[in-house]
Design a protein around this motif. Structure first.
Motif, PDB file in Angstrom:
ATOM      1  N   TYR A 156       0.842  -1.082   0.080  1.00  0.00           N
ATOM      2  CA  TYR A 156       0.083   0.077  -0.018  1.00  0.00           C
ATOM      3  C   TYR A 156       0.756   0.977  -0.113  1.00  0.00           C
ATOM      4  N   GLN A 157       0.370   2.252  -0.662  1.00  0.00           N
ATOM      5  CA  GLN A 157       1.037   3.599  -0.533  1.00  0.00           C
ATOM      6  C   GLN A 157      -0.070   4.613  -0.471  1.00  0.00           C
ATOM      7  N   LEU A 158       0.256   5.425   0.469  1.00  0.00           N
ATOM      8  CA  LEU A 158      -0.747   6.606   1.041  1.00  0.00           C
ATOM      9  C   LEU A 158      -0.305   7.792   0.260  1.00  0.00           C
ATOM     10  N   ILE A 159      -1.304   8.489  -0.372  1.00  0.00           N
ATOM     11  CA  ILE A 159      -1.141   9.987  -1.181  1.00  0.00           C
ATOM     12  C   ILE A 159      -1.940  10.997  -0.436  1.00  0.00           C
ATOM     13  N   ILE A 160      -1.209  11.984   0.296  1.00  0.00           N
ATOM     14  CA  ILE A 160      -1.903  13.179   0.864  1.00  0.00           C
ATOM     15  C   ILE A 160      -1.999  14.226   0.085  1.00  0.00           C
ATOM     16  N   ALA A 161      -3.062  14.889  -0.517  1.00  0.00           N
ATOM     17  CA  ALA A 161      -2.794  15.624  -1.404  1.00  0.00           C
ATOM     18  C   ALA A 161      -4.000  16.883  -0.880  1.00  0.00           C
ATOM     19  N   GLY A 162      -3.350  18.251  -0.553  1.00  0.00           N
ATOM     20  CA  GLY A 162      -4.135  19.104  -0.073  1.00  0.00           C
ATOM     21  C   GLY A 162      -3.306  20.053   0.774  1.00  0.00           C
ATOM     22  N   GLU A 163      -3.910  21.298   0.953  1.00  0.00           N
ATOM     23  CA  GLU A 163      -3.059  22.473   1.462  1.00  0.00           C
ATOM     24  C   GLU A 163      -3.612  22.498   2.856  1.00  0.00           C
ATOM     25  N   PRO A 164      -2.536  22.232   4.111  1.00  0.00           N
ATOM     26  CA  PRO A 164      -3.045  22.470   5.337  1.00  0.00           C
ATOM     27  C   PRO A 164      -3.606  23.767   5.796  1.00  0.00           C
ATOM     28  N   TYR A 165      -4.849  23.771   6.473  1.00  0.00           N
ATOM     29  CA  TYR A 165      -5.357  24.793   7.013  1.00  0.00           C
ATOM     30  C   TYR A 165      -5.112  24.982   8.650  1.00  0.00           C
ATOM     31  N   GLY A 166      -3.902  25.341   8.877  1.00  0.00           N
ATOM     32  CA  GLY A 166      -3.240  25.553  10.303  1.00  0.00           C
ATOM     33  C   GLY A 166      -2.135  24.746  10.291  1.00  0.00           C
ATOM     34  N   SER A 167      -1.646  24.215  11.349  1.00  0.00           N
ATOM     35  CA  SER A 167      -0.242  23.652  11.186  1.00  0.00           C
ATOM     36  C   SER A 167      -0.483  22.325  11.029  1.00  0.00           C
ATOM     37  N   PHE A 168       0.627  21.693  10.043  1.00  0.00           N
ATOM     38  CA  PHE A 168       0.923  20.471   9.896  1.00  0.00           C
ATOM     39  C   PHE A 168       1.686  19.674  10.861  1.00  0.00           C
ATOM     40  N   ASP A 169       2.104  20.045  11.774  1.00  0.00           N
ATOM     41  CA  ASP A 169       3.026  19.195  12.806  1.00  0.00           C
ATOM     42  C   ASP A 169       2.471  17.997  13.273  1.00  0.00           C
ATOM     43  N   LYS A 170       1.328  18.260  13.717  1.00  0.00           N
ATOM     44  CA  LYS A 170       0.660  17.055  14.405  1.00  0.00           C
ATOM     45  C   LYS A 170       0.928  15.779  13.495  1.00  0.00           C
ATOM     46  N   TYR A 171       0.468  16.146  12.077  1.00  0.00           N
ATOM     47  CA  TYR A 171       0.425  14.998  11.260  1.00  0.00           C
ATOM     48  C   TYR A 171       1.973  14.698  10.966  1.00  0.00           C
ATOM     49  N   GLN A 172       2.821  15.599  10.746  1.00  0.00           N
ATOM     50  CA  GLN A 172       4.171  15.222  10.517  1.00  0.00           C
ATOM     51  C   GLN A 172       4.759  14.365  11.371  1.00  0.00           C
ATOM     52  N   ARG A 173       4.374  14.547  12.884  1.00  0.00           N
ATOM     53  CA  ARG A 173       4.992  13.699  13.858  1.00  0.00           C
ATOM     54  C   ARG A 173       4.613  12.390  13.687  1.00  0.00           C
ATOM     55  N   LEU A 174       3.104  12.117  13.463  1.00  0.00           N
ATOM     56  CA  LEU A 174       2.626  10.792  13.170  1.00  0.00           C
ATOM     57  C   LEU A 174       3.318  10.034  11.813  1.00  0.00           C
ATOM     58  N   ILE A 175       3.429  10.903  10.734  1.00  0.00           N
ATOM     59  CA  ILE A 175       4.304  10.264   9.675  1.00  0.00           C
ATOM     60  C   ILE A 175       5.766  10.156  10.140  1.00  0.00           C
ATOM     61  N   ASP A 176       6.492  10.987  10.874  1.00  0.00           N
ATOM     62  CA  ASP A 176       7.775  10.650  11.114  1.00  0.00           C
ATOM     63  C   ASP A 176       7.882   9.253  12.070  1.00  0.00           C
ATOM     64  N   SER A 177       7.181   9.080  12.833  1.00  0.00           N
ATOM     65  CA  SER A 177       7.017   7.918  13.974  1.00  0.00           C
ATOM     66  C   SER A 177       6.502   6.836  13.027  1.00  0.00           C
ATOM     67  N   SER A 178       5.717   6.717  12.091  1.00  0.00           N
ATOM     68  CA  SER A 178       5.197   5.582  11.319  1.00  0.00           C
ATOM     69  C   SER A 178       6.072   4.465  10.857  1.00  0.00           C
ATOM     70  N   PRO A 179       5.993   3.361  10.880  1.00  0.00           N
ATOM     71  CA  PRO A 179       6.688   2.275  10.227  1.00  0.00           C
ATOM     72  C   PRO A 179       6.633   2.252   8.708  1.00  0.00           C
ATOM     73  N   ALA A 180       5.271   3.009   8.224  1.00  0.00           N
ATOM     74  CA  ALA A 180       5.193   3.255   6.956  1.00  0.00           C
ATOM     75  C   ALA A 180       5.584   4.455   6.391  1.00  0.00           C
ATOM     76  N   LYS A 181       6.198   5.177   6.910  1.00  0.00           N
ATOM     77  CA  LYS A 181       6.725   6.327   6.518  1.00  0.00           C
ATOM     78  C   LYS A 181       7.099   6.568   5.082  1.00  0.00           C
ATOM     79  N   ASP A 182       8.028   5.628   4.596  1.00  0.00           N
ATOM     80  CA  ASP A 182       8.566   5.636   3.258  1.00  0.00           C
ATOM     81  C   ASP A 182       7.427   5.366   2.366  1.00  0.00           C
ATOM     82  N   ARG A 183       6.193   5.190   2.739  1.00  0.00           N
ATOM     83  CA  ARG A 183       5.260   4.945   1.571  1.00  0.00           C
ATOM     84  C   ARG A 183       4.073   5.730   1.660  1.00  0.00           C
TER      85      ARG A 183
END
Length: 374
Positions: free
Chosen positions: A227-254
């Motif tokens: 599986y590959q996840l595509i996130i497409a769209g402009e953040p309204y507000g901070s993206f930090d929370k989501y970036q932390r989840l991505i950075d800590s995810s075992p699937a971050k390279d996908r």
């Protein structure tokens, strides 16, 4: 008939502006129509995105309009009213979606109502992220409307809670037709720089808290390497929370990020590459994939069928009757019982999930039988 439209038009960008442009062009086929625009829609400090305006690279429809109304300058309210009054319309249509516009649009509507019919198109009555002042400001606006049009039952219910005697018609959100034709999958993947041969999941639209991207990210961490996840769209507000989840995810390279405003001409690239569109909304009205905007652009579920074969929705009862008519799905009776691991299971199954706590099992079974779904 002479019809005045008061709302945002080019050079403002976004789903409401697109809706108004389409409405203007369609009404113009049979009537004399004039667009009255905002001079300033929001003060910059109130706008959570990067810009309110189209750029030279955008493909927005350049509707001719008279820019008069500055929401932050009450002196322009009367000027706008007088300009519309002097044009002598038979009907005024005002798009409304946020209580911030209640004072400015309400002032104009309440005065025009004495001279002609004023119809509101209510995209939202109560915003997705409500504030204490929403009800009084919206009531003020509604008091200037002869009648109202809502685009889903949920918004109609909000309207009648605020104004029980309000006249209203609920209509299906019109289908947009300006996104172009589906591309070959390989061509779309190449345009986006995606790894070929994966099962592509797509989260598309403005990134806001109520849209539940964090739910999807946590669920995606449990899916395998196919599986590959595509996130497409402009953040309204901070993206930090989501970036932390991505950075800590075992699937971050996908996980592939396209965190910018998606132009209309680019929408087809993302949906042509996707196997599955995933909308894990915590709450929603019609302002979603079911009928109107996917964040900044706008794509309907009926239009979506030419792009992707399945759709996942984790949301409110709004989606049920519309999605039921288009796709096969699985029903989960309670939002609270929807765990991240289950989201991953449903993604693997390639089915639709809706988790409205107030939908009853009997409703589900009866509707399923009527449409011969298995």
């Amino acid at each position: 008939m002479r019809i005045a439209l008061l709302s945002c038009f080019y050079p403002f960008r976004g789903g409401i502006s697109q809706f108004n442009a389409s409405l203007y062009l369609e009404l113009g086929k049979s009537h004399t129509v004039k667009a009255f625009n905002f001079k300033r829609q929001y003060p910059e400090f109130l706008f959570p995105g990067k810009t309110q305006y189209v750029t030279k690279d955008d493909d927005a429809v350049p509707i001719e309009s008279e820019a008069l109304l500055d929401t932050a300058n009450p002196f322009t309210y009367r000027r706008t009213y007088k300009a519309i009054r002097d044009w002598k319309p038979d009907l005024v249509i005002i798009s409304y979606w946020m209580s911030y516009f209640g004072p400015s649009l309400g002032y104009v509507a309440r005065r025009l109502r004495k001279r002609c019919k004023v119809i509101s198109v209510l995209h939202n009555v109560i915003p997705h992220e409500p504030k204490f002042f929403d009800a009084p400001l919206t009531k003020y606006f509604l008091s200037g409307c002869t009648g109202n049009v809502t685009l889903c039952d949920e918004v109609a219910e909000d309207l009648h809670r605020l104004s029980p005697k309000a006249l209203n018609a609920t209509l299906f959100h019109p289908i947009y037709e300006h996104f172009g034709e589906k591309l070959p999958r390989g061509e779309a993947e190449k345009a986006l720089g995606l790894t070929p041969g994966k099962r592509n999941l797509l989260f598309f639209g403005l990134i806001r808290e109520y849209k539940g991207l964090d739910i999807l990210l946590e669920a995606f961490a449990g899916l395998d390497d196919s599986y590959q996840l595509i996130i497409a769209g402009e953040p309204y507000g901070s993206f930090d929370k989501y970036q932390r989840l991505i950075d800590s995810s075992p699937a971050k390279d996908r996980i592939r990020l396209f965190t910018h405003y998606i132009k209309d001409s680019e929408v087809k690239d993302y949906f042509s590459a996707a196997d599955l569109a995933v909308l894990p909304y915590r709450s929603a009205t019609q302002s979603g994939i079911t009928s109107s905007e996917i964040g900044p652009t706008g794509l309907s579920a009926s239009h979506l069928t030419q792009f992707v074969p399945r759709l996942i929705v984790i949301s409110s009862k709004l989606y049920f009757p519309i999605i039921l008519q288009i796709f096969k799905f699985h029903f989960l009776p309670s939002r609270s019982s929807c765990q991240k691991s289950q989201v991953g299971i449903f993604i693997k199954s390639g089915i639709i999930l809706t988790s409205a706590s107030d939908f009853h099992r009997t409703d589900f079974e009866d509707s399923k039988k009527q449409l011969n779904l298995r």
